[in-house]
Write a protein that holds these residues in place. Structure first.
Motif, PDB file in Angstrom:
ATOM      1  N   PHE A  36       2.042   2.770  11.704  1.00 49.37           N
ATOM      2  CA  PHE A  36       0.836   2.305  11.011  1.00 49.37           C
ATOM      3  C   PHE A  36       1.006   0.844  10.606  1.00 49.37           C
ATOM      4  CE2 PHE A  36       0.382   6.875  10.345  1.00 49.37           C
ATOM      5  CZ  PHE A  36      -0.982   7.057  10.528  1.00 49.37           C
ATOM      6  N   HIS A  37      -0.080   0.086  10.671  1.00 47.38           N
ATOM      7  CA  HIS A  37      -0.084  -1.237  10.037  1.00 47.38           C
ATOM      8  C   HIS A  37      -0.402  -0.996   8.566  1.00 47.38           C
ATOM      9  CE1 HIS A  37      -0.497  -5.614   9.732  1.00 47.38           C
ATOM     10  NE2 HIS A  37      -1.417  -5.327   8.828  1.00 47.38           N
ATOM     11  N   VAL A  38       0.565  -1.167   7.719  1.00 44.46           N
ATOM     12  CA  VAL A  38       0.410  -0.800   6.321  1.00 44.46           C
ATOM     13  C   VAL A  38       0.833  -1.949   5.424  1.00 44.46           C
ATOM     14  CG1 VAL A  38       2.701   0.291   6.331  1.00 44.46           C
ATOM     15  CG2 VAL A  38       1.043   0.883   4.537  1.00 44.46           C
ATOM     16  N   VAL A  39       0.057  -2.173   4.385  1.00 42.34           N
ATOM     17  CA  VAL A  39       0.372  -3.163   3.355  1.00 42.34           C
ATOM     18  C   VAL A  39       0.557  -2.425   2.035  1.00 42.34           C
ATOM     19  CG1 VAL A  39      -0.561  -5.085   2.032  1.00 42.34           C
ATOM     20  CG2 VAL A  39      -0.884  -5.007   4.485  1.00 42.34           C
ATOM     21  N   GLY A  40       1.604  -2.757   1.314  1.00 44.09           N
ATOM     22  CA  GLY A  40       1.863  -2.099   0.040  1.00 44.09           C
ATOM     23  C   GLY A  40       1.990  -3.106  -1.088  1.00 44.09           C
ATOM     24  N   LYS A  41       1.350  -2.815  -2.210  1.00 45.82           N
ATOM     25  CA  LYS A  41       1.437  -3.693  -3.376  1.00 45.82           C
ATOM     26  C   LYS A  41       1.850  -2.874  -4.592  1.00 45.82           C
ATOM     27  CE  LYS A  41      -0.665  -7.032  -1.006  1.00 45.82           C
ATOM     28  NZ  LYS A  41       0.037  -8.238  -0.508  1.00 45.82           N
ATOM     29  N   ASN A  42       2.891  -3.320  -5.245  1.00 50.39           N
ATOM     30  CA  ASN A  42       3.360  -2.669  -6.463  1.00 50.39           C
ATOM     31  C   ASN A  42       2.839  -3.444  -7.665  1.00 50.39           C
ATOM     32  OD1 ASN A  42       4.812  -0.950  -8.181  1.00 50.39           O
ATOM     33  ND2 ASN A  42       6.602  -2.296  -8.152  1.00 50.39           N
ATOM     34  N   ILE A  43       1.948  -2.835  -8.414  1.00 49.45           N
ATOM     35  CA  ILE A  43       1.373  -3.475  -9.604  1.00 49.45           C
ATOM     36  C   ILE A  43       2.010  -2.802 -10.808  1.00 49.45           C
ATOM     37  CG2 ILE A  43      -0.741  -4.130 -10.792  1.00 49.45           C
ATOM     38  CD1 ILE A  43      -0.648  -5.096  -7.906  1.00 49.45           C
ATOM     39  N   PHE A  44       2.877  -3.529 -11.508  1.00 49.90           N
ATOM     40  CA  PHE A  44       3.666  -2.886 -12.553  1.00 49.90           C
ATOM     41  C   PHE A  44       3.660  -3.734 -13.827  1.00 49.90           C
ATOM     42  CE2 PHE A  44       7.439  -5.660 -12.214  1.00 49.90           C
ATOM     43  CZ  PHE A  44       7.169  -6.270 -11.000  1.00 49.90           C
ATOM     44  N   PRO A  45       3.846  -3.085 -14.992  1.00 49.83           N
ATOM     45  CA  PRO A  45       3.873  -3.820 -16.263  1.00 49.83           C
ATOM     46  C   PRO A  45       5.268  -4.374 -16.526  1.00 49.83           C
ATOM     47  CG  PRO A  45       4.066  -1.499 -16.701  1.00 49.83           C
ATOM     48  CD  PRO A  45       3.942  -1.626 -15.216  1.00 49.83           C
ATOM     49  N   LEU A  51       4.032   2.207 -19.756  1.00 50.39           N
ATOM     50  CA  LEU A  51       2.742   1.660 -19.364  1.00 50.39           C
ATOM     51  C   LEU A  51       2.429   2.021 -17.907  1.00 50.39           C
ATOM     52  CD1 LEU A  51       2.834  -1.820 -21.115  1.00 50.39           C
ATOM     53  CD2 LEU A  51       1.587   0.228 -21.799  1.00 50.39           C
ATOM     54  N   PRO A  52       1.184   1.894 -17.531  1.00 52.27           N
ATOM     55  CA  PRO A  52       0.820   2.349 -16.182  1.00 52.27           C
ATOM     56  C   PRO A  52       1.332   1.429 -15.086  1.00 52.27           C
ATOM     57  CG  PRO A  52      -1.061   1.342 -17.282  1.00 52.27           C
ATOM     58  CD  PRO A  52       0.017   1.461 -18.312  1.00 52.27           C
ATOM     59  N   THR A  53       1.653   2.018 -13.968  1.00 50.19           N
ATOM     60  CA  THR A  53       2.037   1.273 -12.780  1.00 50.19           C
ATOM     61  C   THR A  53       1.230   1.810 -11.609  1.00 50.19           C
ATOM     62  OG1 THR A  53       3.885   0.585 -11.388  1.00 50.19           O
ATOM     63  CG2 THR A  53       3.954   2.809 -12.246  1.00 50.19           C
ATOM     64  N   TYR A  54       0.922   0.933 -10.688  1.00 53.85           N
ATOM     65  CA  TYR A  54       0.091   1.319  -9.546  1.00 53.85           C
ATOM     66  C   TYR A  54       0.762   0.838  -8.261  1.00 53.85           C
ATOM     67  CZ  TYR A  54      -3.301   1.858 -13.292  1.00 53.85           C
ATOM     68  OH  TYR A  54      -3.919   2.229 -14.460  1.00 53.85           O
ATOM     69  N   TYR A  55       0.724   1.691  -7.272  1.00 52.94           N
ATOM     70  CA  TYR A  55       1.204   1.293  -5.940  1.00 52.94           C
ATOM     71  C   TYR A  55       0.049   1.524  -4.982  1.00 52.94           C
ATOM     72  CZ  TYR A  55       4.850   0.236  -2.538  1.00 52.94           C
ATOM     73  OH  TYR A  55       5.645  -0.387  -1.583  1.00 52.94           O
ATOM     74  N   LEU A 383       5.051 -13.775  -6.721  1.00 53.44           N
ATOM     75  CA  LEU A 383       5.463 -12.383  -6.938  1.00 53.44           C
ATOM     76  C   LEU A 383       4.997 -11.479  -5.797  1.00 53.44           C
ATOM     77  CD1 LEU A 383       5.466 -10.360 -10.206  1.00 53.44           C
ATOM     78  CD2 LEU A 383       4.355  -9.390  -8.204  1.00 53.44           C
ATOM     79  N   ASP A 384       3.792 -11.707  -5.325  1.00 51.49           N
ATOM     80  CA  ASP A 384       3.259 -10.863  -4.259  1.00 51.49           C
ATOM     81  C   ASP A 384       4.151 -10.932  -3.025  1.00 51.49           C
ATOM     82  OD1 ASP A 384       1.642  -9.265  -2.724  1.00 51.49           O
ATOM     83  OD2 ASP A 384       0.102 -10.772  -2.379  1.00 51.49           O
ATOM     84  N   LEU A 385       4.505 -12.133  -2.615  1.00 52.89           N
ATOM     85  CA  LEU A 385       5.363 -12.290  -1.441  1.00 52.89           C
ATOM     86  C   LEU A 385       6.801 -11.886  -1.748  1.00 52.89           C
ATOM     87  CD1 LEU A 385       5.810 -13.271   1.459  1.00 52.89           C
ATOM     88  CD2 LEU A 385       6.053 -15.596   0.569  1.00 52.89           C
ATOM     89  N   GLY A 386       7.274 -12.247  -2.939  1.00 53.65           N
ATOM     90  CA  GLY A 386       8.691 -12.054  -3.254  1.00 53.65           C
ATOM     91  C   GLY A 386       9.087 -10.620  -3.516  1.00 53.65           C
ATOM     92  N   MET A 387       8.239  -9.867  -4.228  1.00 55.94           N
ATOM     93  CA  MET A 387       8.659  -8.538  -4.673  1.00 55.94           C
ATOM     94  C   MET A 387       7.975  -7.393  -3.936  1.00 55.94           C
ATOM     95  SD  MET A 387       9.288  -8.861  -8.771  1.00 55.94           S
ATOM     96  CE  MET A 387      10.177  -7.301  -8.778  1.00 55.94           C
TER      97      MET A 387
END
Length: 606
Positions: A36-45, A51-55, A383-387
């Motif tokens: 799959f061509h997949v993009v993942g983003k980890n949105i974390f506090p 606190l909430p975290t989203y992937y 952060l988006d590119l790095g983590m």
């Protein structure tokens, strides 16, 4: 069921500190390995726990950014469940939640649930262990929905955990979730699963999935970095941590068992950058990684390196500021502070990577340019590119040798009548010697105060002006060795300019701006190349797209642009979330305030 067949986005909501990141990345890797061509983003506090975290995972033909609508919401955090429904779902979104969390919006028809507690009743393990493996329930459920193979997860678990018993327990939990979907929900998702399967391609053989910080760390190792200093700060810490991990395995010890590298965790960023300046002065290739607040503290030492002409590499993983800002949100807000870092008249070469491969390759460029021109060089990632993990071609080491610049050896000095440390050549670049060079001409006094070409103290006004003019000339000449801009120019009246991770929302921008005629310029480095200025001057309108409030690159562009014909405008996003093509396209349309022509093919492709 209304679902974009070639574009499916999943958001996983969980409490921070629950171990969900490992589970989410397991799912991300499995999607990648199965084609799959997949993009993942980890949105974390920034808080460690609670606190909430989203992937967020987006499956599409080729897009690398997120879209505004989530097609599937996995609600695993009872504290945010109801608010999440408002913030991250629409009436068309599928909603799956842990039945143990009692809250549920009653007006959402597309809801599916299971009791994870019930799923684990047959697994023989202590309660504490069952809690740890509970994330694998939803991973298994989602894997079945997406048509992923259980054996892929078994392999990934074996690669993740050393203990076979840990692997077995996690896989049992995975199978429970997988079986739940097959037994209770598969019939309701037959059509969706079939559509998702159309996105599946041949498993990649020459692609990798890696974080930008990890790719940069490998670049540091392969580019000959022997000293890394740091003070921990999100989102740059993982770069030095990765460097330490890689260099330990990739760089053999000496015959006496000693390391050929040093990793120094300093007491603050001031010490970290001073150690880098000192190590480079002594002849090592040294770098530090930081983020905005750390960069602020480094300014004085960067000024010393600039004026005393000492190579220094600073890798800035940008986050939202000012001050502490939002430590775990992405931004491009350090462009001006890095470009003009220090006081007085200074500016510096800056590299702007947009991919994992550029994170790797620009390490070579950063060290080479810093040593050749004997000046601080910054690499501005974010952060988006790095983590976050990104897909890209296998990293390949450049074929050209490392360039250490004009370092005079004892033999070189023997052939010279004299040595003036700060006498520049036609590029404005002086020669240098390293401590320990055995020749009477080699020693000199390194100064942060005024000095002449002999490195002797001087308050002569003419000497000072000559020095600053030469430093300016030297940094401008460094453009010859910095990455060129990527330009697609079909002589349209409108040009779009951007850099860094903004690049990743193309070609989705093409589709969203279908019918508009525009040219493209991706800026890869500073100072601006003449080609960038010529591109801007040749268009009636330029829109600079940035992930900061004040449009910092646009300010630099305007300060150098002499064309009175060109109207320079800006589109900015700065809420800390990864940039979205839909948001940018909407703002561009609002700026232009003209309807799109009625044809669908983009006019320019990069």
């Amino acid at each position: 069921m209304s679902v974009s067949f070639f574009d499916f986005q999943i958001i996983i909501a969980s409490p921070n500190g629950s171990g969900s990141l490992t589970a989410n990345r397991l799912l991300h890797k499995a999607l990648f390995r199965e084609g799959f061509h997949v993009v993942g983003k980890n949105i974390f506090p920034s808080n460690i726990e609670g606190l909430p975290t989203y992937y967020i995972l987006r499956l599409s033909e080729s897009y690398n950014g997120l879209k505004s609508q989530n097609d599937l919401y996995l609600g695993l955090n009872p504290q945010t469940f109801n608010k999440d429904l408002t913030d991250f779902t629409t009436s068309e979104s599928l909603i799956f939640f842990n039945q143990d969390q009692k809250s549920l919006a009653e007006d959402r028809p597309k809801q599916f649930s299971a009791s994870f507690r019930a799923l684990g009743k047959d697994i023989e393990a202590p309660i504490k262990i069952k809690k740890r493996i509970s994330n694998l329930y939803y991973v298994g459920w989602t894997a079945a929905l997406l048509g992923l193979k259980p054996e892929t997860f078994k392999t990934l678990l074996q690669e993740t955990f050393k203990s076979s018993s840990v692997v077995d327990l996690n896989f049992q939990a995975f199978e429970k979730g997988y079986e739940l979907f097959i037994q209770e929900h598969a019939s309701e998702f037959t059509e969706l699963s079939a559509h998702i399967s159309t996105l599946k391609k041949e498993p990649p053989t020459d692609q990798i999935l890696i974080e930008g910080n990890q790719a940069a760390a490998l670049g540091w190792v392969d580019a000959g970095c022997t000293v890394a200093t740091w003070y921990p700060i999100t989102p740059s810490s993982s770069l030095v941590e990765s460097f330490e991990n890689y260099v330990e395995h990739l760089r053999p010890k000496s015959s006496k068992g000693k390391n050929h590298y040093a990793v120094i965790q300093a007491e603050d960023e001031i010490s970290a950058v001073c150690a880098v300046v000192g190590a480079n002065w002594a002849g090592a290739r040294a770098a530090t990684a930081t983020s905005g607040p750390g960069l602020s503290l480094m300014n004085e030492a960067i000024g010393l390196a600039y004026f005393a002409e000492i190579p220094t590499v600073v890798w800035d993983i940008q986050r939202v500021g000012p001050s502490t800002g939002l430590p775990t949100r992405t931004s491009q807000g350090d462009v001006l502070s890095a470009y003009y870092s220090s006081h007085g008249d200074t500016f510096h070469p800056i590299l702007l990577p947009s991919t994992i491969n550029e994170c790797y390759n620009m390490a070579f460029t950063a060290f080479d340019v810093s040593e050749y021109y004997q000046t601080p060089v910054f690499v501005l990632s974010d952060l988006d590119l790095g983590m976050n993990t990104w897909v890209g071609p296998t990293l390949k080491q450049p074929s050209s040798p490392l360039n250490r610049g004009k370092v005079l050896s004892e033999i070189d000095l023997e052939s010279l009548p004299d040595f003036q440390r700060y006498l520049g050549d036609e590029e404005g670049v002086p020669s240098r010697t390293l401590p320990g060079t055995h020749h009477k001409l080699a020693p000199y006094m390194t100064r942060g105060s005024g000095h002449n070409t002999d490195a002797s103290y001087s308050e002569n006004p003419d000497v000072y002006e000559d020095k600053l003019e030469r430093l300016k000339k030297k940094v401008l000449n460094a453009r010859a060795r910095l990455p060129q801009p990527r330009i697609a120019n079909a002589n349209n009246s409108l040009g779009l300019m951007y850099y860094g991770t903004t690049t990743q929302i193309f070609p989705e921008i093409f589709n969203l701006l279908s019918g508009y005629k525009f040219d493209l310029c991706e800026v890869k480095s500073l100072p601006l190349h003449d080609e960038v200025l010529e591109f801007a001057a040749s268009h009636e309108q330029i829109i600079v797209i940035e992930q900061n409030r004040d449009l910092q690159l646009m300010q630099i562009l305007k300060s150098q642009l002499e064309s009175p014909k060109c109207q320079v405008m800006g589109v900015s996003t700065f809420n800390g979330w990864p940039i979205q093509a839909e948001t940018v396209a909407h703002k561009i349309k609002a700026l232009l305030n003209v309807p799109a022509p009625q044809h669908s093919e983009p006019e320019v492709t990069p």
